[in-house]
Design a protein around this motif. Structure first.
Motif, mmCIF file in Angstrom:
data_model
loop_
_atom_site.group_PDB
_atom_site.id
_atom_site.type_symbol
_atom_site.label_atom_id
_atom_site.label_comp_id
_atom_site.label_asym_id
_atom_site.label_seq_id
_atom_site.Cartn_x
_atom_site.Cartn_y
_atom_site.Cartn_z
ATOM 1 N N CYS A 172 -2.476 6.987 20.180
ATOM 2 C CA CYS A 172 -3.477 6.962 21.258
ATOM 3 C C CYS A 172 -3.593 5.515 21.721
ATOM 4 O O CYS A 172 -3.830 4.619 20.908
ATOM 5 N N GLY A 173 -3.399 5.299 23.004
ATOM 6 C CA GLY A 173 -3.504 3.953 23.556
ATOM 7 C C GLY A 173 -4.942 3.504 23.743
ATOM 8 O O GLY A 173 -5.205 2.415 24.241
ATOM 9 N N HIS A 174 -5.893 4.347 23.327
ATOM 10 C CA HIS A 174 -7.307 4.043 23.531
ATOM 11 C C HIS A 174 -8.023 3.969 22.191
ATOM 12 O O HIS A 174 -9.173 4.388 22.063
ATOM 13 N N ARG A 214 -8.785 9.602 21.374
ATOM 14 C CA ARG A 214 -8.140 10.911 21.464
ATOM 15 C C ARG A 214 -8.826 11.960 20.586
ATOM 16 O O ARG A 214 -8.826 13.150 20.909
ATOM 17 N N CYS A 236 -9.546 11.228 25.959
ATOM 18 C CA CYS A 236 -9.045 10.092 26.735
ATOM 19 C C CYS A 236 -7.876 10.581 27.578
ATOM 20 O O CYS A 236 -7.511 11.754 27.529
ATOM 21 N N CYS A 268 -4.890 10.290 27.144
ATOM 22 C CA CYS A 268 -3.685 10.705 26.404
ATOM 23 C C CYS A 268 -3.417 12.203 26.599
ATOM 24 O O CYS A 268 -2.298 12.654 26.439
HETATM 25 ZN ZN LIG Z 1 -5.773 7.903 24.166
#
Ligand SMILES: [Zn+2]
Length: 482
Positions: free
Chosen positions: A288-290, A294, A299, A301
């Protein structure tokens, strides 16, 4: 570090999907001609990789829920995997297998006592199946915070793996291992995977005609130190059909031919103890880039409206607190320390102790049969309450998928057990909180999913019909733990 080393870590795992009321796996669309995806992926990936000996040359973890399934449904494959692990230990003095928190919970989002349970249960499950103590642990989705690392270190875990975007500091030693010092005075070693090359193997393996071509392209110029890749083990055979042969050729032929020593993590750690200290980025993960949004709020994703994730987590968190309160009261009435007893209950779940021996081991043999029954039912409730938090429930975009349903079903099972044990009915609050868990895609609420689960369990005789419910109904209680 005068020569190049290579290590591939495979994370072998499937979302658990067995019905908590029946213990059975449902037939799954898309898995044909197989009954379900566990059978299909065993045929495509776990079995062929085991038969090729690949598990003896890689570093790996198998999620405990999957390990249980494979050991029960394809014992030959499981024994072959464990045999190669034992041979590795015999040859190098250390294991190449890592443990995993048992229910694949996102540990930074779990309270401390749940972290302790998940790690302890993961360790015991590993000891039971592999036959030695684990020294490495794979974190679900590599999600990390310092408290989780300290729980690992306190459980005798020497190292874990993170992705390069989760670590900060002097990373000039590539994959490390690096040292992370913890406030408790403990420390743990961190290996850092090469994200680019890991993703290249995961997603683009099909672009290379053979492993020789990949080695020439990806590892050219690497003349010393470790290259560490970590990816889903199902890459080799399931996501990419036939790639178990790619992996075999890579490990046994093309890496040695290119001058690489194929190694595993604890071997490498012993030969190259960490000298550089780094910091981790808390609440981060490999998928998850956040951070960990996720599995928390939703988010980008996952496509579309993912607000159901936050609402579902809230509904589950509130139930977890309620179940814990009922359990802790029951345990204390019995004269037991609730959380140590709950953590040790894994011995019953793994079949190491029967219920009577478990009670005796904890000095509870004096309990009346009613009190013992109530306590055991609440320990079962605590087990299913842990299963509610499997990360898979929150991973995908849609509430009506099987994975969120699994979380709600396990909550329903835990709530039934509480009702059977003490007469406390937590279902009204759960149904209320699930009303705001909404799939805007198909207009279904969590309450509707919960009601369908209960209706199905009633049809199967696993939950009593309303007019049959007496407080508390012992015959139902016994049936539901059988
Ligand atoms: Zn994410």
């Amino acid at each position: 570090m005068s020569q190049p080393y290579f290590c591939l870590h495979g994370h072998f795992y499937q979302p658990p999907r067995d019905d908590p009321f029946t213990g059975k796996m449902p037939r799954e669309a898309g898995a044909e001609p197989y009954h379900d995806f566990n059978v299909k992926i065993t045929a495509e990936c776990y079995r062929p990789n085991a038969l090729l000996g690949n598990f003896g040359r890689i570093s790996y973890n198998i999620g405990p829920t999957l390990a249980k399934w494979i050991s029960e449904n394809d014992p030959l494959t499981f024994e072959t995997i464990i045999k190669s692990c034992r041979q590795h230990k015999k040859k190098y003095g250390v294991s190449n297998a890592l443990a995993q928190p048992v229910h694949h919970t996102i540990l930074p989002l779990a309270r401390l006592r749940d972290k302790l349970a998940q790690v302890k249960w993961g360790v015991v499950s590993f000891e039971h199946r592999v036959g030695c103590k684990p020294h490495g642990m794979w974190l679900p989705e590599t999600a990390v915070d310092y408290e989780t690392l300290d729980v690992l270190a306190a459980a005798g875990i020497r190292f874990t793996i993170l992705s390069d975007e989760q670590v900060q500091g002097d990373l000039s030693q590539g994959p490390g291992p690096y040292l992370v010092k913890l406030d408790s005075g403990r420390s743990i070693a961190i290996f850092v995977r090469d994200r680019f090359l890991s993703n290249q193997l995961s997603f683009d393996i099909g672009r290379y005609p053979n492993s020789q071509a990949w080695v020439s392209s990806a590892l050219a110029g690497h003349t010393k130190g470790l290259k560490l890749l970590a990816t889903d083990g199902e890459t080799f055979g399931h996501h990419h059909r036939g790639a178990e042969h790619f992996l075999h050729d890579l490990l046994w032929r093309d890496l040695p031919k290119a001058g690489f020593e194929v190694t595993t993590l604890e071997r490498y750690l012993d030969e190259h103890p960490p000298t550089v200290e780094v910091d981790i980025i808390e609440y981060s993960s490999w998928s998850c880039g956040h951070g960990v949004a996720r599995w928390l709020t939703g988010c980008e994703c996952t496509l579309g409206d993912s607000r159901w994730k936050g609402a579902l987590r809230r509904a589950l968190d509130i139930r977890a607190g309620e179940i814990d309160r009922v359990y802790a009261d029951v345990a204390r009435e019995c004269g037991a320390e609730p959380w140590l007893l709950r953590d040790d209950y894994i011995d019953v779940k793994m079949g190491r102790l029967d219920e009577q021996a478990f009670l005796t081991a904890h000095g509870l043999e004096h309990l009346t049969s009613d009190a013992a029954q109530r306590l055991l039912l609440m320990l079962e409730a605590e087990f299913y309450r842990q299963r509610m938090f499997t990360s898979c429930a929150f991973f995908f975009e849609e509430l009506t998928r099987f994975e969120p349903r699994y979380a709600i079903a396990n909550a329903a099972k835990a709530i039934e057990l509480v009702k059977n044990a003490t007469g406390d009915d937590l279902s009204d609050g759960f149904r209320r909180d699930l009303a705001v868990v909404v799939s805007t895609r198909v207009g279904v609420t969590g309450t509707e999913i919960y009601d369908a689960i209960i209706a199905s369990a009633r049809t199967n005789g696993h939950v009593p019909h309303d007019d049959l419910v007496q407080e508390p109904d012992k015959s139902v209680a016994l049936a539901s733990v059988a």
